[in-house]
Design a protein around this motif. Structure first.
Motif, PDB file in Angstrom:
ATOM      1  N   GLU A 165       0.759  -1.324   0.114  1.00  0.00           N
ATOM      2  CA  GLU A 165      -0.064   0.079  -0.021  1.00  0.00           C
ATOM      3  C   GLU A 165       0.848   1.270   0.149  1.00  0.00           C
ATOM      4  N   PHE A 166       2.118   1.142   0.690  1.00  0.00           N
ATOM      5  CA  PHE A 166       2.846   2.391   0.770  1.00  0.00           C
ATOM      6  C   PHE A 166       3.578   2.464  -0.700  1.00  0.00           C
ATOM      7  N   LEU A 167       3.768   1.491  -1.257  1.00  0.00           N
ATOM      8  CA  LEU A 167       4.444   1.713  -2.434  1.00  0.00           C
ATOM      9  C   LEU A 167       3.564   2.261  -3.398  1.00  0.00           C
ATOM     10  N   GLN A 168       2.403   1.856  -3.415  1.00  0.00           N
ATOM     11  CA  GLN A 168       1.402   2.450  -4.476  1.00  0.00           C
ATOM     12  C   GLN A 168       1.236   3.974  -4.246  1.00  0.00           C
ATOM     13  N   PHE A 169       1.186   4.333  -2.894  1.00  0.00           N
ATOM     14  CA  PHE A 169       1.104   5.718  -2.258  1.00  0.00           C
ATOM     15  C   PHE A 169       2.220   6.630  -2.999  1.00  0.00           C
ATOM     16  N   LEU A 170       3.407   6.318  -2.703  1.00  0.00           N
ATOM     17  CA  LEU A 170       4.545   6.809  -3.031  1.00  0.00           C
ATOM     18  C   LEU A 170       4.763   7.071  -4.620  1.00  0.00           C
ATOM     19  N   ASN A 171       4.336   5.953  -5.317  1.00  0.00           N
ATOM     20  CA  ASN A 171       4.332   6.009  -6.742  1.00  0.00           C
ATOM     21  C   ASN A 171       3.134   6.960  -7.427  1.00  0.00           C
ATOM     22  N   ASP A 172       2.178   6.982  -6.872  1.00  0.00           N
ATOM     23  CA  ASP A 172       0.945   7.769  -6.842  1.00  0.00           C
ATOM     24  C   ASP A 172       1.277   9.267  -6.687  1.00  0.00           C
ATOM     25  N   LYS A 173       1.764   9.593  -5.675  1.00  0.00           N
ATOM     26  CA  LYS A 173       2.043  10.755  -5.149  1.00  0.00           C
ATOM     27  C   LYS A 173       3.332  11.679  -5.786  1.00  0.00           C
TER      28      LYS A 173
END
Length: 306
Positions: free
Chosen positions: A208-216
């Protein structure tokens, strides 16, 4: 002027009203806390009066500790602006180390820390775990026991010193490991945490954190060599999004970091955090080093550098 090793503490050192006196004593840190207040949707009074049960929750403890450490470091650096530093942060403390080396500004790092805390809190609720600190055990024996319980997600989470490691995993797995450690005569103590941090049980947080970092952010700059990293994540130094995400499931290795800092010629260390935690590990690992601690504004006033 000498290069100083700056070491930032991780989660678990929080306490009631942490940061309140600092906020009242020093105008320099007030913008940090005002922003934290806005991001957590809490008034400043509410922020400083969170009860013990709330402060222990990852979603609150991590941003509170990060802001506290950044505040102390900012005061310290304003007193010694030309001081050369090599920084390291234990677990959560990595983000304070990043701030200390101007990796990103406070606002960006705070948003990252808050999301990290949310992801880890959720993972702890979905996959509850347990952690135990082991003292004076043979590391090969400890790692062998963990390897036999890999299916229970048991592994070494923290290599803190030559005398202490922390093992984490599922409740069932750690309980089985505990019996084996007892048979080996290894001293152990259960940690008061709500998840098995830095183990495979945190993988849903990593995703989930990886997805957030990629999106943000899409991409983040690589980390300077002035930031010391745990052995397990050193390979991600130039890929910061992967670094931040994988750190959640990777073992910390303070013992290796201290050895590396010694090779760099660092003979003086300053621990920054809510409580004195890392300093005792330094004395376990290294000889003849000066170790100072900063847990308050008063500590900074009393500190002196040539």
């Amino acid at each position: 002027m000498e290069t100083v090793g700056i070491l930032f503490d991780g989660q678990g050192s929080q306490y009631y009203e942490m940061g309140k006196s600092l906020y009242n004593e020093c105008e320099l840190v007030r913008p940090f806390y005002k922003q934290l207040s806005r991001e957590l949707h809490l008034s400043l009074d509410s922020l400083f009066e969170l009860k013990e049960d709330k402060i222990k929750q990852t979603i609150f403890s991590q941003p509170l500790i990060f802001t506290f450490e950044v505040s102390l470091y900012s005061i310290f650096k304003s007193k010694y602006p030309k001081l050369a530093v090599q920084s390291y942060g234990l677990s959560l403390g990595m983000y304070s180390a990043m701030y200390a080396n101007n990796y990103l500004d406070f606002s960006q790092l705070l948003k990252i820390v808050i999301k990290r805390a949310e992801c880890m809190q959720k993972a702890s609720e979905v996959c509850p775990g347990k952690m135990i600190a082991l003292s004076n055990g043979n590391i090969d024996d400890i790692e062998f026991v963990c390897s036999q319980l890999k299916n229970e997600k048991v592994s070494v989470a923290n290599y803190n010193s030559t005398k202490q490691v922390v093992v984490g995993g599922s409740h069932m797995g750690v309980n089985k490991a505990s019996k084996l450690f007892d048979a080996l005569g290894i001293q152990q103590r259960e940690l008061q945490v709500n998840g098995a941090f830095h183990t495979a049980l945190m993988d849903i947080a990593r995703v989930e954190f990886l997805q957030f970092l990629n999106d943000k952010f899409n991409s983040l700059p690589g980390c300077s060599n002035k930031i010391s990293l745990d052995t397990s994540i050193e390979k991600y130094r130039k890929k910061a999004i992967e670094l931040c995400a994988n750190q959640i499931v990777s073992a910390t290795s303070l013992v290796d970091v201290l050895a590396h800092m010694e090779k760099l010629g660092i003979n003086r260390f300053v621990e920054i955090g809510p409580k004195i935690i890392i300093s005792r590990f330094i004395t376990d690992c290294l000889d003849n080093k000066q170790v100072d601690t900063i847990t308050s504004y008063q500590d900074i006033k009393e500190l002196s550098f040539q």
